[in-house]
Motif scaffolding. Sequence first.
Motif, short mmCIF file in Angstrom:
data_model
loop_
_atom_site.label_atom_id
_atom_site.label_comp_id
_atom_site.label_asym_id
_atom_site.label_seq_id
_atom_site.Cartn_x
_atom_site.Cartn_y
_atom_site.Cartn_z
N GLY A 12 0.78 -1.22 0.00
CA GLY A 12 0.00 0.00 0.00
C GLY A 12 0.81 1.28 0.00
O GLY A 12 0.25 2.36 0.16
N SER A 13 2.12 1.18 -0.22
CA SER A 13 2.95 2.39 -0.15
C SER A 13 3.30 2.95 -1.53
O SER A 13 3.68 4.12 -1.64
N THR A 14 3.19 2.14 -2.58
CA THR A 14 3.54 2.58 -3.93
C THR A 14 2.50 2.08 -4.93
O THR A 14 1.58 1.33 -4.56
N PHE A 15 2.68 2.46 -6.16
CA PHE A 15 1.74 2.11 -7.23
C PHE A 15 1.93 0.66 -7.66
O PHE A 15 3.05 0.21 -7.92
N ALA A 16 0.83 -0.08 -7.76
CA ALA A 16 0.82 -1.43 -8.32
C ALA A 16 -0.13 -1.43 -9.51
O ALA A 16 -1.25 -0.91 -9.40
N HIS A 17 0.28 -2.01 -10.62
CA HIS A 17 -0.47 -1.88 -11.88
C HIS A 17 -0.60 -3.25 -12.53
O HIS A 17 0.36 -3.77 -13.09
N GLU A 18 -1.80 -3.79 -12.49
CA GLU A 18 -2.03 -5.15 -13.01
C GLU A 18 -2.94 -5.12 -14.23
O GLU A 18 -3.99 -4.47 -14.24
N GLY A 19 -2.55 -5.84 -15.25
CA GLY A 19 -3.41 -6.04 -16.41
C GLY A 19 -4.05 -7.41 -16.33
O GLY A 19 -3.37 -8.44 -16.47
N ALA A 98 -4.55 13.33 -1.51
CA ALA A 98 -4.54 14.36 -0.47
C ALA A 98 -5.47 14.02 0.69
O ALA A 98 -5.39 14.65 1.75
N SER A 99 -6.34 13.02 0.50
CA SER A 99 -7.36 12.76 1.51
C SER A 99 -7.29 11.38 2.16
O SER A 99 -7.84 11.20 3.25
N VAL A 100 -6.66 10.40 1.51
CA VAL A 100 -6.60 9.05 2.08
C VAL A 100 -5.18 8.50 1.93
O VAL A 100 -4.46 8.88 1.01
N PRO A 101 -4.77 7.58 2.82
CA PRO A 101 -3.40 7.07 2.75
C PRO A 101 -3.17 6.10 1.59
O PRO A 101 -2.06 5.99 1.06
N THR A 102 -4.19 5.34 1.21
CA THR A 102 -4.07 4.38 0.12
C THR A 102 -5.46 4.03 -0.39
O THR A 102 -6.46 4.24 0.31
N TRP A 103 -5.53 3.49 -1.60
CA TRP A 103 -6.82 3.12 -2.18
C TRP A 103 -6.60 2.09 -3.27
O TRP A 103 -5.46 1.78 -3.63
N ALA A 132 4.37 6.30 -10.02
CA ALA A 132 5.12 5.28 -9.28
C ALA A 132 5.06 5.46 -7.77
O ALA A 132 5.10 4.48 -7.02
N GLU A 133 4.95 6.70 -7.31
CA GLU A 133 4.96 6.96 -5.87
C GLU A 133 3.57 7.09 -5.26
O GLU A 133 3.45 7.31 -4.05
N LEU A 134 2.52 6.94 -6.07
CA LEU A 134 1.17 7.04 -5.51
C LEU A 134 0.76 5.70 -4.90
O LEU A 134 0.97 4.65 -5.49
N PRO A 135 0.14 5.71 -3.72
CA PRO A 135 -0.11 4.48 -2.97
C PRO A 135 -1.44 3.81 -3.33
O PRO A 135 -2.37 3.75 -2.51
N TYR A 136 -1.54 3.28 -4.53
CA TYR A 136 -2.79 2.60 -4.89
C TYR A 136 -2.53 1.42 -5.80
O TYR A 136 -1.47 1.31 -6.43
N TYR A 137 -3.49 0.51 -5.83
CA TYR A 137 -3.43 -0.67 -6.68
C TYR A 137 -4.47 -0.50 -7.78
O TYR A 137 -5.65 -0.34 -7.50
N SER A 138 -4.01 -0.54 -9.02
CA SER A 138 -4.90 -0.41 -10.17
C SER A 138 -5.05 -1.77 -10.84
O SER A 138 -4.09 -2.30 -11.41
#
Length: 312
Positions: A12-19, A98-103, A132-138
């Motif tokens: 939850g600390s960095t960007f994860a990108h799954e196809g 700006a509003s949540v730690p991760t999503w 790359a530094e945004l804390p979310y899983y796409s």
Amino acid sequence: MTGIRPTGDWDGSTFAHEGFTFRTDRELIDRVVPFVAEGLSRGEPVLVVAGDRVRTLLADELGADVSRLAAFTAAENWWRGGHDTLRAYDRDLRVLHASVPTWRLVAEPVWLGREDGRKWSRYESVANRCYAELPYYSLCLHDAERLPATVLEAVARTHPLAWAGDAPVATPAYQDPQQFIRSVQPAWGERPRNAAVLSVVNPREARHGVQAWLADAWEARADDAVLAIHELVINALRVSAAAELACWSEADRLVVEVADQGPGLPDETTGYVPPGKTQEGGRGMWLAWGLADDVAVAPGGTGARIRLYFSR
């Protein structure tokens, strides 16, 4: 579904990108529902942006949990062309950050099935660098029964992660964004002998030169071409005493090239990245890329050489 790890080792600390590519409804449900359930159990905002059929399937499976989602939106309403779609996406990401730690996000880019939407793969590729530094899983959904094989191939080359049945794994075909973009841009060849060529030392000369070249056949694209070239010439003159313009038409497209003798482009993906509010550079390329229908950057050589393509 015992042993399923919907996000693997993602912390939850960095960007994860799954196809994720699916062929059946069951495959889709078995991947997405545990992903959503895990996010809700962790208190993470979960956003779903998908086509009508996928949202119907998920609504039936999730039941009352649909009301707990941070968004459950029709993807068909999101497509505004590559640049404008990414601009809206980028704005929403910054608000979330700006509003949540991760999503986590479930997204189905339905426009990849359209001819004008296939360049979206370039933006998917660049996202791996600019977010790359945004804390979310796409988790990006791709229907193998609907999308062309060329699009599915691009999915594997633009997403670092793929689904292995019980956890995400590294995608063997994944490519660095700059490498991917070079492979899908228009092929770079020699200028035609009849190309009009002009050396300029200020943006005003460039604007007048492009306007003089545009015959009545290109009048509808004149404003776009002039503004895009203006922006690239400003960039060129920051690193070079003069910029060289060339203009010609091919296969019912207008082509305008801007070249300089500077150090070259440090990052060819810049034109695909929305500039931040405090960012000093990159706005001109972003604007030019959005005004043109396609772009190519010369591989190697001295200085920077950029071609913008405009359709009638």
